[in-house]
Scaffold this motif. Structure first.
Motif, PDB file in Angstrom:
ATOM      1  N   LEU A   1     -90.295  10.797  15.409  1.00 47.34           N
ATOM      2  CA  LEU A   1     -88.807  10.722  16.431  1.00 47.34           C
ATOM      3  C   LEU A   1     -89.366  10.457  17.838  1.00 47.34           C
ATOM      4  O   LEU A   1     -88.668   9.825  18.762  1.00 47.34           O
ATOM      5  CB  LEU A   1     -88.022  12.242  16.519  1.00 47.34           C
ATOM      6  N   ALA A   2     -90.552  11.099  18.114  1.00 47.68           N
ATOM      7  CA  ALA A   2     -90.889  11.011  19.481  1.00 47.68           C
ATOM      8  C   ALA A   2     -91.204   9.462  20.080  1.00 47.68           C
ATOM      9  O   ALA A   2     -90.431   9.323  21.462  1.00 47.68           O
ATOM     10  CB  ALA A   2     -92.362  11.647  19.702  1.00 47.68           C
ATOM     11  N   PRO A   3     -91.448   8.372  19.534  1.00 49.44           N
ATOM     12  CA  PRO A   3     -91.687   7.138  20.050  1.00 49.44           C
ATOM     13  C   PRO A   3     -90.279   6.586  20.308  1.00 49.44           C
ATOM     14  O   PRO A   3     -89.955   5.830  21.402  1.00 49.44           O
ATOM     15  CB  PRO A   3     -92.214   6.508  18.798  1.00 49.44           C
ATOM     16  N   PHE A   4     -89.220   6.967  19.703  1.00 50.27           N
ATOM     17  CA  PHE A   4     -88.007   6.486  19.905  1.00 50.27           C
ATOM     18  C   PHE A   4     -87.155   7.345  21.375  1.00 50.27           C
ATOM     19  O   PHE A   4     -86.488   6.794  22.032  1.00 50.27           O
ATOM     20  CB  PHE A   4     -86.961   6.562  18.559  1.00 50.27           C
ATOM     21  N   VAL A   5     -87.665   8.515  21.223  1.00 45.68           N
ATOM     22  CA  VAL A   5     -87.180   9.243  22.310  1.00 45.68           C
ATOM     23  C   VAL A   5     -87.994   8.725  23.744  1.00 45.68           C
ATOM     24  O   VAL A   5     -87.319   8.611  24.822  1.00 45.68           O
ATOM     25  CB  VAL A   5     -87.267  10.968  22.359  1.00 45.68           C
ATOM     26  N   TYR A   6     -89.021   8.454  23.637  1.00 49.12           N
ATOM     27  CA  TYR A   6     -89.866   7.839  24.492  1.00 49.12           C
ATOM     28  C   TYR A   6     -89.087   6.465  24.837  1.00 49.12           C
ATOM     29  O   TYR A   6     -89.036   6.291  26.117  1.00 49.12           O
ATOM     30  CB  TYR A   6     -91.250   7.684  24.419  1.00 49.12           C
ATOM     31  N   ALA A   7     -88.982   5.616  23.934  1.00 53.13           N
ATOM     32  CA  ALA A   7     -88.296   4.242  24.146  1.00 53.13           C
ATOM     33  C   ALA A   7     -86.968   4.438  25.064  1.00 53.13           C
ATOM     34  O   ALA A   7     -86.559   3.957  26.007  1.00 53.13           O
ATOM     35  CB  ALA A   7     -87.934   3.655  22.901  1.00 53.13           C
ATOM     36  N   MET A   8     -86.089   5.678  24.643  1.00 59.55           N
ATOM     37  CA  MET A   8     -85.182   6.154  25.193  1.00 59.55           C
ATOM     38  C   MET A   8     -85.182   6.435  26.794  1.00 59.55           C
ATOM     39  O   MET A   8     -84.337   5.843  27.695  1.00 59.55           O
ATOM     40  CB  MET A   8     -84.042   7.046  24.537  1.00 59.55           C
ATOM     41  N   SER A   9     -86.127   7.097  27.290  1.00 60.52           N
ATOM     42  CA  SER A   9     -86.642   7.667  28.495  1.00 60.52           C
ATOM     43  C   SER A   9     -87.096   6.503  29.310  1.00 60.52           C
ATOM     44  O   SER A   9     -86.616   6.081  30.388  1.00 60.52           O
ATOM     45  CB  SER A   9     -87.791   8.466  28.293  1.00 60.52           C
ATOM     46  N   VAL A  10     -87.727   5.527  28.667  1.00 60.84           N
ATOM     47  CA  VAL A  10     -88.114   4.364  29.437  1.00 60.84           C
ATOM     48  C   VAL A  10     -87.002   3.362  29.930  1.00 60.84           C
ATOM     49  O   VAL A  10     -86.819   2.909  30.751  1.00 60.84           O
ATOM     50  CB  VAL A  10     -89.274   3.365  28.696  1.00 60.84           C
ATOM     51  N   LEU A  11     -86.103   3.308  28.793  1.00 58.17           N
ATOM     52  CA  LEU A  11     -84.717   2.435  28.929  1.00 58.17           C
ATOM     53  C   LEU A  11     -83.852   3.075  29.975  1.00 58.17           C
ATOM     54  O   LEU A  11     -83.316   2.187  30.961  1.00 58.17           O
ATOM     55  CB  LEU A  11     -84.201   2.207  27.757  1.00 58.17           C
ATOM     56  N   CYS A  12     -83.854   4.350  30.086  1.00 56.36           N
ATOM     57  CA  CYS A  12     -83.063   4.968  31.005  1.00 56.36           C
ATOM     58  C   CYS A  12     -83.666   4.783  32.404  1.00 56.36           C
ATOM     59  O   CYS A  12     -82.992   4.577  33.477  1.00 56.36           O
ATOM     60  CB  CYS A  12     -82.822   6.621  30.867  1.00 56.36           C
ATOM     61  N   ALA A  13     -85.003   4.920  32.458  1.00 57.30           N
ATOM     62  CA  ALA A  13     -85.749   4.715  33.843  1.00 57.30           C
ATOM     63  C   ALA A  13     -85.469   3.203  34.421  1.00 57.30           C
ATOM     64  O   ALA A  13     -85.506   2.812  35.429  1.00 57.30           O
ATOM     65  CB  ALA A  13     -87.324   4.987  33.514  1.00 57.30           C
ATOM     66  N   VAL A  14     -85.768   2.304  33.278  1.00 57.91           N
ATOM     67  CA  VAL A  14     -85.368   0.728  33.740  1.00 57.91           C
ATOM     68  C   VAL A  14     -84.152   0.715  34.309  1.00 57.91           C
ATOM     69  O   VAL A  14     -83.908  -0.109  35.158  1.00 57.91           O
ATOM     70  CB  VAL A  14     -85.528  -0.162  32.511  1.00 57.91           C
ATOM     71  N   THR A  15     -82.946   1.344  33.608  1.00 60.83           N
ATOM     72  CA  THR A  15     -81.681   1.333  34.116  1.00 60.83           C
ATOM     73  C   THR A  15     -81.454   2.052  35.549  1.00 60.83           C
ATOM     74  O   THR A  15     -80.579   1.485  36.312  1.00 60.83           O
ATOM     75  CB  THR A  15     -80.632   1.940  33.036  1.00 60.83           C
ATOM     76  N   ALA A  16     -82.458   3.010  35.788  1.00 62.05           N
ATOM     77  CA  ALA A  16     -82.248   3.529  37.056  1.00 62.05           C
ATOM     78  C   ALA A  16     -82.882   2.783  38.053  1.00 62.05           C
ATOM     79  O   ALA A  16     -82.174   2.321  39.366  1.00 62.05           O
ATOM     80  CB  ALA A  16     -82.931   4.863  37.227  1.00 62.05           C
ATOM     81  N   PHE A  17     -83.760   1.955  37.675  1.00 63.26           N
ATOM     82  CA  PHE A  17     -84.366   0.657  38.570  1.00 63.26           C
ATOM     83  C   PHE A  17     -83.475  -0.502  38.738  1.00 63.26           C
ATOM     84  O   PHE A  17     -83.402  -0.866  40.120  1.00 63.26           O
ATOM     85  CB  PHE A  17     -85.696   0.102  37.867  1.00 63.26           C
ATOM     86  N   VAL A  18     -82.648  -0.867  37.682  1.00 68.55           N
ATOM     87  CA  VAL A  18     -81.565  -1.748  38.095  1.00 68.55           C
ATOM     88  C   VAL A  18     -80.591  -1.328  39.141  1.00 68.55           C
ATOM     89  O   VAL A  18     -80.475  -2.058  39.776  1.00 68.55           O
ATOM     90  CB  VAL A  18     -80.647  -1.978  36.615  1.00 68.55           C
ATOM     91  N   HIS A  19     -80.270  -0.004  38.973  1.00 65.66           N
ATOM     92  CA  HIS A  19     -79.331   0.549  39.904  1.00 65.66           C
ATOM     93  C   HIS A  19     -79.719   0.529  41.371  1.00 65.66           C
ATOM     94  O   HIS A  19     -79.063   0.090  42.530  1.00 65.66           O
ATOM     95  CB  HIS A  19     -78.570   1.872  39.645  1.00 65.66           C
ATOM     96  N   LEU A  20     -81.221   0.624  41.589  1.00 66.68           N
ATOM     97  CA  LEU A  20     -81.890   0.413  42.923  1.00 66.68           C
ATOM     98  C   LEU A  20     -81.995  -1.053  43.343  1.00 66.68           C
ATOM     99  O   LEU A  20     -81.732  -1.235  44.307  1.00 66.68           O
ATOM    100  CB  LEU A  20     -83.237   1.304  42.767  1.00 66.68           C
ATOM    101  N   MET A  21     -82.180  -1.738  42.277  1.00 65.60           N
ATOM    102  CA  MET A  21     -82.229  -3.000  42.663  1.00 65.60           C
ATOM    103  C   MET A  21     -80.621  -3.860  43.143  1.00 65.60           C
ATOM    104  O   MET A  21     -80.605  -4.613  44.003  1.00 65.60           O
ATOM    105  CB  MET A  21     -82.392  -4.204  41.304  1.00 65.60           C
ATOM    106  N   LEU A  22     -79.591  -3.171  42.395  1.00 65.68           N
ATOM    107  CA  LEU A  22     -78.301  -3.664  43.035  1.00 65.68           C
ATOM    108  C   LEU A  22     -78.127  -3.047  44.308  1.00 65.68           C
ATOM    109  O   LEU A  22     -77.157  -3.438  44.908  1.00 65.68           O
ATOM    110  CB  LEU A  22     -77.369  -2.855  42.009  1.00 65.68           C
TER     111      LEU A  22
END
Length: 161
Positions: A124-145
Protein backbone atom coordinates in the motif's frame (compact mmCIF):
# COMPACT_ATOMS: atom_id res chain seq x y z
CA UNK A 1 4.95 24.13 -16.36
CA UNK A 2 1.18 24.01 -16.92
CA UNK A 3 1.38 21.97 -20.14
CA UNK A 4 3.67 19.46 -18.42
CA UNK A 5 1.27 19.08 -15.48
CA UNK A 6 -1.68 18.73 -17.86
CA UNK A 7 0.14 16.02 -19.80
CA UNK A 8 1.52 14.02 -16.88
CA UNK A 9 -1.52 14.16 -14.60
CA UNK A 10 -3.93 13.74 -17.51
CA UNK A 11 -2.02 10.72 -18.79
CA UNK A 12 -1.89 9.12 -15.35
CA UNK A 13 -5.63 9.63 -14.81
CA UNK A 14 -6.48 8.43 -18.32
CA UNK A 15 -4.38 5.27 -18.08
CA UNK A 16 -5.82 4.43 -14.65
CA UNK A 17 -9.38 5.05 -15.87
CA UNK A 18 -8.78 2.92 -18.96
CA UNK A 19 -7.37 0.15 -16.75
CA UNK A 20 -10.51 0.32 -14.59
CA UNK A 21 -12.62 -0.03 -17.73
CA UNK A 22 -10.64 -3.06 -18.99
CA UNK A 23 -10.63 -4.63 -15.53
CA UNK A 24 -14.38 -4.18 -15.12
CA UNK A 25 -15.03 -5.56 -18.60
CA UNK A 26 -12.89 -8.64 -17.87
CA UNK A 27 -14.44 -9.15 -14.43
CA UNK A 28 -18.03 -8.87 -15.65
CA UNK A 29 -17.29 -10.99 -18.71
CA UNK A 30 -15.66 -13.64 -16.54
CA UNK A 31 -18.64 -13.74 -14.21
CA UNK A 32 -21.14 -13.88 -17.07
CA UNK A 33 -19.44 -16.37 -19.38
CA UNK A 34 -17.04 -18.34 -17.17
CA UNK A 35 -18.99 -18.16 -13.89
CA UNK A 36 -15.92 -16.85 -12.10
CA UNK A 37 -14.87 -13.42 -10.99
CA UNK A 38 -11.45 -11.93 -11.63
CA UNK A 39 -9.43 -12.42 -8.42
CA UNK A 40 -8.60 -9.12 -6.75
CA UNK A 41 -10.63 -7.01 -9.17
CA UNK A 42 -12.10 -4.93 -6.35
CA UNK A 43 -8.68 -4.23 -4.84
CA UNK A 44 -7.24 -3.18 -8.18
CA UNK A 45 -10.26 -0.98 -8.91
CA UNK A 46 -9.87 0.76 -5.54
CA UNK A 47 -6.18 1.42 -6.16
CA UNK A 48 -6.81 2.69 -9.68
CA UNK A 49 -9.61 4.98 -8.43
CA UNK A 50 -7.15 6.52 -5.99
CA UNK A 51 -4.87 7.31 -8.93
CA UNK A 52 -7.73 8.78 -10.98
CA UNK A 53 -8.90 11.01 -8.13
CA UNK A 54 -5.51 12.25 -6.98
CA UNK A 55 -4.16 12.74 -10.52
CA UNK A 56 -7.28 14.80 -11.22
CA UNK A 57 -6.72 17.18 -8.30
CA UNK A 58 -3.95 19.23 -9.97
CA UNK A 59 -5.96 19.34 -13.21
CA UNK A 60 -9.08 20.64 -11.48
CA UNK A 61 -7.02 23.26 -9.66
CA UNK A 62 -5.17 24.32 -12.81
CA UNK A 63 -8.46 24.99 -14.55
CA UNK A 64 -10.13 26.61 -11.55
CA UNK A 65 -12.98 24.11 -11.70
CA UNK A 66 -13.50 23.47 -8.01
CA UNK A 67 -17.00 23.88 -6.63
CA UNK A 68 -17.36 27.50 -5.57
CA UNK A 69 -19.84 29.64 -3.71
CA UNK A 70 -20.07 32.79 -5.81
CA UNK A 71 -23.48 34.25 -5.06
CA UNK A 72 -21.86 37.36 -3.49
CA UNK A 73 -19.47 37.96 -6.40
CA UNK A 74 -21.73 40.39 -8.31
CA UNK A 75 -21.68 42.76 -5.31
CA UNK A 76 -17.95 42.61 -4.62
CA UNK A 77 -15.56 44.88 -6.51
CA UNK A 78 -13.05 43.00 -8.70
CA UNK A 79 -10.13 44.05 -6.48
CA UNK A 80 -11.81 42.54 -3.39
CA UNK A 81 -12.64 39.36 -5.32
CA UNK A 82 -9.03 39.04 -6.49
CA UNK A 83 -7.75 39.37 -2.91
CA UNK A 84 -10.37 36.86 -1.77
CA UNK A 85 -9.29 34.40 -4.45
CA UNK A 86 -5.62 34.87 -3.57
CA UNK A 87 -6.39 34.12 0.08
CA UNK A 88 -8.37 31.03 -0.95
CA UNK A 89 -5.49 29.81 -3.15
CA UNK A 90 -3.04 30.39 -0.31
CA UNK A 91 -5.24 28.50 2.18
CA UNK A 92 -5.74 25.65 -0.31
CA UNK A 93 -1.99 25.42 -0.85
CA UNK A 94 -1.34 25.34 2.89
CA UNK A 95 -3.99 22.71 3.58
CA UNK A 96 -2.93 20.51 0.67
CA UNK A 97 0.73 20.75 1.74
CA UNK A 98 -0.29 19.71 5.25
CA UNK A 99 -2.31 16.77 3.90
CA UNK A 100 0.64 15.79 1.69
CA UNK A 101 2.91 15.80 4.74
CA UNK A 102 0.44 13.67 6.75
CA UNK A 103 0.10 11.20 3.88
CA UNK A 104 3.86 10.98 3.45
CA UNK A 105 4.20 10.08 7.13
CA UNK A 106 1.37 7.55 6.86
CA UNK A 107 3.01 5.96 3.81
CA UNK A 108 6.21 5.59 5.82
CA UNK A 109 4.28 3.81 8.56
CA UNK A 110 2.62 1.53 6.03
CA UNK A 111 6.02 0.72 4.53
CA UNK A 112 7.47 -0.01 7.99
CA UNK A 113 4.55 -2.29 8.88
CA UNK A 114 4.60 -3.95 5.46
CA UNK A 115 0.88 -3.33 4.90
CA UNK A 116 -0.50 -4.97 1.77
CA UNK A 117 -3.92 -5.49 0.22
CA UNK A 118 -5.93 -8.43 1.53
CA UNK A 119 -6.15 -10.61 -1.56
CA UNK A 120 -3.37 -9.71 -3.98
CA UNK A 121 -0.81 -8.67 -1.33
CA UNK A 122 0.00 -5.42 -3.19
CA UNK A 123 2.04 -3.06 -0.98
CA UNK A 124 0.00 0.00 0.00
CA UNK A 125 2.84 2.41 0.75
CA UNK A 126 3.72 3.29 -2.88
CA UNK A 127 0.16 4.37 -3.56
CA UNK A 128 -0.02 6.52 -0.43
CA UNK A 129 3.32 8.06 -1.41
CA UNK A 130 1.80 8.81 -4.84
CA UNK A 131 -1.23 10.39 -3.15
CA UNK A 132 1.11 12.52 -1.06
CA UNK A 133 3.12 13.67 -4.07
CA UNK A 134 -0.03 14.51 -6.04
CA UNK A 135 -1.37 16.53 -3.09
CA UNK A 136 1.94 18.38 -2.94
CA UNK A 137 1.73 19.03 -6.70
CA UNK A 138 -1.78 20.41 -6.20
CA UNK A 139 -0.50 22.66 -3.41
CA UNK A 140 2.17 23.91 -5.81
CA UNK A 141 -0.53 24.55 -8.43
CA UNK A 142 -2.39 26.78 -5.98
CA UNK A 143 0.83 28.70 -5.35
CA UNK A 144 1.22 29.07 -9.13
CA UNK A 145 -2.31 30.45 -9.27
CA UNK A 146 -1.29 33.21 -6.86
CA UNK A 147 1.26 34.42 -9.41
CA UNK A 148 -0.67 33.69 -12.60
CA UNK A 149 -4.36 32.88 -12.06
CA UNK A 150 -6.65 31.26 -14.61
CA UNK A 151 -9.71 33.06 -15.98
CA UNK A 152 -12.30 30.70 -14.55
CA UNK A 153 -13.32 31.92 -11.06
CA UNK A 154 -10.63 34.61 -10.92
CA UNK A 155 -11.72 38.24 -11.14
CA UNK A 156 -10.06 40.43 -13.72
CA UNK A 157 -8.34 37.58 -15.57
CA UNK A 158 -9.13 37.12 -19.24
CA UNK A 159 -9.46 33.77 -21.04
CA UNK A 160 -6.01 34.01 -22.64
CA UNK A 161 -4.16 33.60 -19.32
Amino acid sequence: MRPLLHTLCGLLAAVALFAIMVLTFADVGGRKFLSTSLPGALELTEILMVLVIFAGLPLVSLRGEHVTFDSLDPWLPPAVRRVQQAVVDLLCAAMLAFIAWLMWNKAGQLADYGDVTARLKIPLAPFVYAMSVLCAVTAFVHLMLLAKPVAHHHAGVDDTA
